[in-house]
Design an enzyme around this catalytic site. Structure first.
Site, PDB file in Angstrom:
ATOM      1  N   GLY A  14       0.861  -1.177   0.000  1.00 44.90           N
ATOM      2  CA  GLY A  14       0.000   0.000   0.000  1.00 44.90           C
ATOM      3  C   GLY A  14       0.900   1.231   0.000  1.00 44.90           C
ATOM      4  O   GLY A  14       2.096   1.149  -0.349  1.00 44.90           O
ATOM      5  N   ALA A  16       2.287   2.829   2.439  1.00 50.98           N
ATOM      6  CA  ALA A  16       3.455   2.718   3.321  1.00 50.98           C
ATOM      7  C   ALA A  16       4.559   1.891   2.668  1.00 50.98           C
ATOM      8  O   ALA A  16       5.723   2.312   2.619  1.00 50.98           O
ATOM      9  CB  ALA A  16       3.044   2.112   4.664  1.00 50.98           C
ATOM     10  N   ALA A  46      -8.630   5.181  -0.490  1.00 52.81           N
ATOM     11  CA  ALA A  46      -8.682   6.449   0.253  1.00 52.81           C
ATOM     12  C   ALA A  46      -9.230   7.544  -0.649  1.00 52.81           C
ATOM     13  O   ALA A  46      -8.833   7.665  -1.804  1.00 52.81           O
ATOM     14  CB  ALA A  46      -7.289   6.819   0.753  1.00 52.81           C
ATOM     15  N   GLU A 118     -11.838  18.469   7.153  1.00 53.42           N
ATOM     16  CA  GLU A 118     -12.551  17.263   7.582  1.00 53.42           C
ATOM     17  C   GLU A 118     -12.731  17.302   9.090  1.00 53.42           C
ATOM     18  O   GLU A 118     -12.171  18.168   9.772  1.00 53.42           O
ATOM     19  CB  GLU A 118     -11.765  16.009   7.160  1.00 53.42           C
ATOM     20  CG  GLU A 118     -11.723  15.836   5.652  1.00 53.42           C
ATOM     21  CD  GLU A 118     -11.093  14.530   5.215  1.00 53.42           C
ATOM     22  OE1 GLU A 118     -10.237  14.010   5.945  1.00 53.42           O
ATOM     23  OE2 GLU A 118     -11.474  14.029   4.149  1.00 53.42           O
ATOM     24  N   HIS A 234     -15.992   4.140  10.273  1.00 53.81           N
ATOM     25  CA  HIS A 234     -16.292   5.356   9.522  1.00 53.81           C
ATOM     26  C   HIS A 234     -17.792   5.573   9.589  1.00 53.81           C
ATOM     27  O   HIS A 234     -18.571   4.641   9.369  1.00 53.81           O
ATOM     28  CB  HIS A 234     -15.836   5.230   8.069  1.00 53.81           C
ATOM     29  CG  HIS A 234     -15.794   6.555   7.377  1.00 53.81           C
ATOM     30  ND1 HIS A 234     -16.934   7.225   6.998  1.00 53.81           N
ATOM     31  CD2 HIS A 234     -14.757   7.345   7.035  1.00 53.81           C
ATOM     32  CE1 HIS A 234     -16.586   8.370   6.440  1.00 53.81           C
ATOM     33  NE2 HIS A 234     -15.274   8.471   6.449  1.00 53.81           N
ATOM     34  N   ARG A 280     -14.902  11.511  14.339  1.00 59.88           N
ATOM     35  CA  ARG A 280     -15.629  10.358  13.795  1.00 59.88           C
ATOM     36  C   ARG A 280     -16.305   9.493  14.837  1.00 59.88           C
ATOM     37  O   ARG A 280     -17.383   8.951  14.596  1.00 59.88           O
ATOM     38  CB  ARG A 280     -14.648   9.466  13.033  1.00 59.88           C
ATOM     39  CG  ARG A 280     -14.288  10.056  11.737  1.00 59.88           C
ATOM     40  CD  ARG A 280     -13.414   9.148  10.958  1.00 59.88           C
ATOM     41  NE  ARG A 280     -13.125   9.845   9.714  1.00 59.88           N
ATOM     42  CZ  ARG A 280     -12.218   9.465   8.850  1.00 59.88           C
ATOM     43  NH1 ARG A 280     -11.503   8.401   9.089  1.00 59.88           N
ATOM     44  NH2 ARG A 280     -12.027  10.137   7.754  1.00 59.88           N
ATOM     45  N   HIS A 341     -13.273   0.678   9.618  1.00 56.89           N
ATOM     46  CA  HIS A 341     -12.558   1.527   8.679  1.00 56.89           C
ATOM     47  C   HIS A 341     -11.058   1.588   8.941  1.00 56.89           C
ATOM     48  O   HIS A 341     -10.259   1.528   8.020  1.00 56.89           O
ATOM     49  CB  HIS A 341     -13.153   2.930   8.808  1.00 56.89           C
ATOM     50  CG  HIS A 341     -12.590   3.937   7.876  1.00 56.89           C
ATOM     51  ND1 HIS A 341     -12.626   3.776   6.515  1.00 56.89           N
ATOM     52  CD2 HIS A 341     -11.993   5.139   8.101  1.00 56.89           C
ATOM     53  CE1 HIS A 341     -12.069   4.830   5.934  1.00 56.89           C
ATOM     54  NE2 HIS A 341     -11.659   5.658   6.871  1.00 56.89           N
ATOM     55  N   ARG A 376      -8.237   8.168  15.632  1.00 56.09           N
ATOM     56  CA  ARG A 376      -7.506   8.799  14.527  1.00 56.09           C
ATOM     57  C   ARG A 376      -8.294   9.975  13.969  1.00 56.09           C
ATOM     58  O   ARG A 376      -9.494   9.874  13.716  1.00 56.09           O
ATOM     59  CB  ARG A 376      -7.311   7.782  13.409  1.00 56.09           C
ATOM     60  CG  ARG A 376      -6.741   8.382  12.147  1.00 56.09           C
ATOM     61  CD  ARG A 376      -6.759   7.379  11.018  1.00 56.09           C
ATOM     62  NE  ARG A 376      -8.071   7.224  10.461  1.00 56.09           N
ATOM     63  CZ  ARG A 376      -8.372   7.456   9.178  1.00 56.09           C
ATOM     64  NH1 ARG A 376      -7.444   7.875   8.345  1.00 56.09           N
ATOM     65  NH2 ARG A 376      -9.585   7.259   8.726  1.00 56.09           N
ATOM     66  N   LEU A 382      -2.813   8.541   6.096  1.00 55.87           N
ATOM     67  CA  LEU A 382      -1.909   8.540   4.937  1.00 55.87           C
ATOM     68  C   LEU A 382      -0.664   9.362   5.268  1.00 55.87           C
ATOM     69  O   LEU A 382       0.443   9.032   4.851  1.00 55.87           O
ATOM     70  CB  LEU A 382      -2.617   9.096   3.696  1.00 55.87           C
ATOM     71  CG  LEU A 382      -3.642   8.148   3.060  1.00 55.87           C
ATOM     72  CD1 LEU A 382      -4.366   8.839   1.904  1.00 55.87           C
ATOM     73  CD2 LEU A 382      -2.983   6.868   2.560  1.00 55.87           C
TER      74      LEU A 382
END
Ligand SMILES: Cc1cc2nc3c(=O)[nH]c(=O)nc-3n(C[C@H](O)[C@H](O)[C@H](O)COP(=O)(O)OP(=O)(O)OC[C@H]3O[C@@H](n4cnc5c(N)ncnc54)[C@H](O)[C@@H]3O)c2cc1C
Length: 522
Positions: A14, A16, A46, A118, A234, A280, A341, A376, A382
């Site tokens: 991914g 990372a 994402a 966000e 999420h 969230r 999520h 988070r 990311l």
């Protein structure tokens, strides 16, 4: 069985894993395990973007403060500061590789790329590529990786365990190819970039998420795991029974989307002054409660007031996906439901991604760096992938002399794996985790989950030594034991904090809260 020697072995491709591969390959030879398709894992899916302090109107202290608030007392402030401070350089690096981030259409804008906002962020600081940031970043990184002469891609191999030696060092990974042949990849340094553990749950925001296999593989070698009880749901996954999981990005709320119950009533402003832009966990819990109150299996997210042009400009992927499912989001609200999520917990690491096992590193969602604490904040993950992949790369620049201790062998059998049992236990695992270890956890549900998981584990255990190893068998074995550790962590936390909400102990219980830490005991 084959046995080969490698310099740096990266398991997982991914964001990372790809970033690390590119950053290390100038100095060392890299072997990168990733499936040929990007559909696995989270990165490709994402949408929203990457948080970083890029606007002159924003500042590092504000991003740090917002992250600490979202993390609800459990962030490691050193990790937060490190990540936020490294953010702008990491974005510059992505831009230098050619990631097509969306430009700000306003020629007077103080930063050339569009920055959105966000939940939890007090400023516009999310750089994005329309609403498909993951795809844009992955395509760019992958093109560079494919062209790099020092990176060998293995798209056919899946790691089923790590190889340890009698000195306690990690020495590589055991892998299976699609024909079931075993391959031992011995490596001087091994890096897990295998993603999170959302696959432990029934409803997820990506189609093929990891189930924490990397976390458990590390734990089998003795690595410390941290904060497993903090699983993020999420708030807004498209409610589409029968369709593939599809996320409705938080940016929809950032641009003014309103949450309504099935009767068309807005419910967030009465619960939190930040309304739809609350963190969230608060939004997911509010939706969960509203669904129960109205006996409904979803709520609605209304973006119609933005108008057709703005919706098309900001959310082309979401609009197209919904249209493909028969929903016109310019004239109908979007039915949404919370789904698993992001895993805040994982393999405990330092600021270079080093785990407690020598020569084993973990980066990205498989790791727990302390950045996210108990929750988070949107688009910080990311960022974490980028920053820690780059710091891990610096640590790996110079090879150390490899360990010469004897490798620890594993025992495997030759009987076929009983397929019905594997399917049954996987379904039961997801059912247990979704009903008892999800957005709201009660003591009694956790107790029942622990008993059910122990039973499943004891039913599967005899087959592990007797059967020919397969990816599904080892994946289930890892998932069951990680679920057991997750439930144990949740039971030990006698308070509610961040993503861990237990009505039997609904308040913060500890004035100086500590992360949970655990090891695999059996
Ligand atoms: C729908 C969705 C939207 C998101 N939106 C955002 C966003 O806007 N901003 C943000 O910051 N974060 C977002 N996130 C979170 C973020 O995308 C992830 O945290 C991040 O991409 C994780 O990257 P990773 O490289 O650690 O792991 P992943 O991208 O999950 O990659 C893991 C890789 O490891 C491989 N792998 C796993 N196990 C093995 C094994 N045993 N052997 C070999 N390979 C293996 C997988 O195939 C995969 O290639 C989102 C997540 C989802 C699901």
């Amino acid at each position: 069985m084959t046995q080969t020697h490698h310099d740096v072995l990266i398991i997982g491709g991914g964001v990372a894993g790809l970033v690390l591969a590119l950053e290390v390959a100038a100095h060392r030879k890299v072997t990168l395990l990733r499936p040929a398709s990007d559909d696995h894992g989270a990165s490709r899916w994402a949408q929203g973007g990457i948080a970083a302090v890029l606007s002159p109107a924003d500042d590092v202290e504000a991003h740090i403060a917002d992250t600490l608030v979202a993390g609800d007392g459990l962030c490691d402030e050193r990790a937060v500061r490190f990540t936020v401070e490294q953010g702008p350089a990491a974005i510059e690096w992505l831009l230098s590789l050619g990631v097509p981030f969306t430009r700000d259409p306003n020629p007077e804008a103080s930063y050339p790329y569009h920055l959105t906002r966000e939940g939890g962020h007090g400023a516009r600081r999310i750089i994005h590529a329309a609403d498909a940031t993951g795809r844009a970043v992955m395509d760019t990184l992958k093109a560079h990786v494919d062209a790099h002469p020092a990176i060998t891609l293995c798209s056919e191999l899946t790691a089923i365990s790590l190889i340890g030696d009698t000195a306690g060092h990690c020495r590589g990974a055991r892998c299976l190819d699609p024909q079931g042949q075993l391959h031992e990849l011995l490596a001087d340094d091994t890096v897990l970039a295998t993603g999170g553990a959302s696959g432990l749950y029934r409803h997820t925001t990506s189609p093929q998420p990891a189930s924490g296999e990397g976390m458990l593989m590390a734990a089998e070698l003795g690595a410390e795991l941290m904060n497993l009880e903090f699983q993020q749901f999420h708030p807004t996954c498209l409610y589409d029974p029968g369709g593939t999981p599809f996320l409705i990005s938080e940016a929809v709320r950032g641009e003014g989307g309103q949450l309504l119950n099935v009767h068309g009533e807005r419910f967030m402003p009465a619960l939190d002054p930040r309304a739809e832009l609350a963190p969230r966990d608060i939004v997911a819990r509010a939706i969960d409660a509203e669904m129960q109150r109205t006996a409904s299996d979803h709520v609605l997210l209304d973006i119609r007031h933005l108008g057709v042009d703005a919706i098309h400009h900001h959310f082309p992927t979401i609009q197209a996906h919904c249209a493909g499912r028969g929903l016109d989001i310019t004239c109908e609200p979007i039915p949404v439901v919370p789904a698993a999520h992001y895993s805040c917990g994982g393999v405990a690491t330092d600021l270079d991604g080093a785990t407690s096992v020598p020569r084993l590193y973990a980066i990205g969602e498989v790791a727990c760096t302390g950045l996210h604490g108990a929750n988070r904040m949107a688009s910080n993950s990311l960022l974490e992938c980028l920053v820690f992949a780059r710091s891990c790369a610096k640590r790996l620049l110079h090879a150390q002399s490899p360990s010469n201790a004897t490798l620890v062998a594993t025992v495997t059998g030759s009987e076929p794996v009983p397929p019905d049992l594997v399917v049954e236990l996987r379904q039961s695992l997801r059912q247990v985790m979704s009903s008892s270890v999800a957005i709201v956890r009660h003591d009694r549900g956790l107790e029942q989950a622990a008993a059910q998981l122990a039973l499943s584990e004891s039913r599967l255990a005899p087959f592990i030594a007797r059967c020919t190893p397969t990816v599904t068998l080892s994946g289930l074995w890892h998932a069951l034991r990680l679920a057991r550790l997750t439930v144990a962590s949740a039971r030990q936390r006698r308070e509610s904090r961040g993503l861990h909400f237990n009505p039997d102990c609904p308040h913060h219980g500890d004035p100086t809260p500590q992360p949970s830490r655990c090891h695999l005991t059996t």
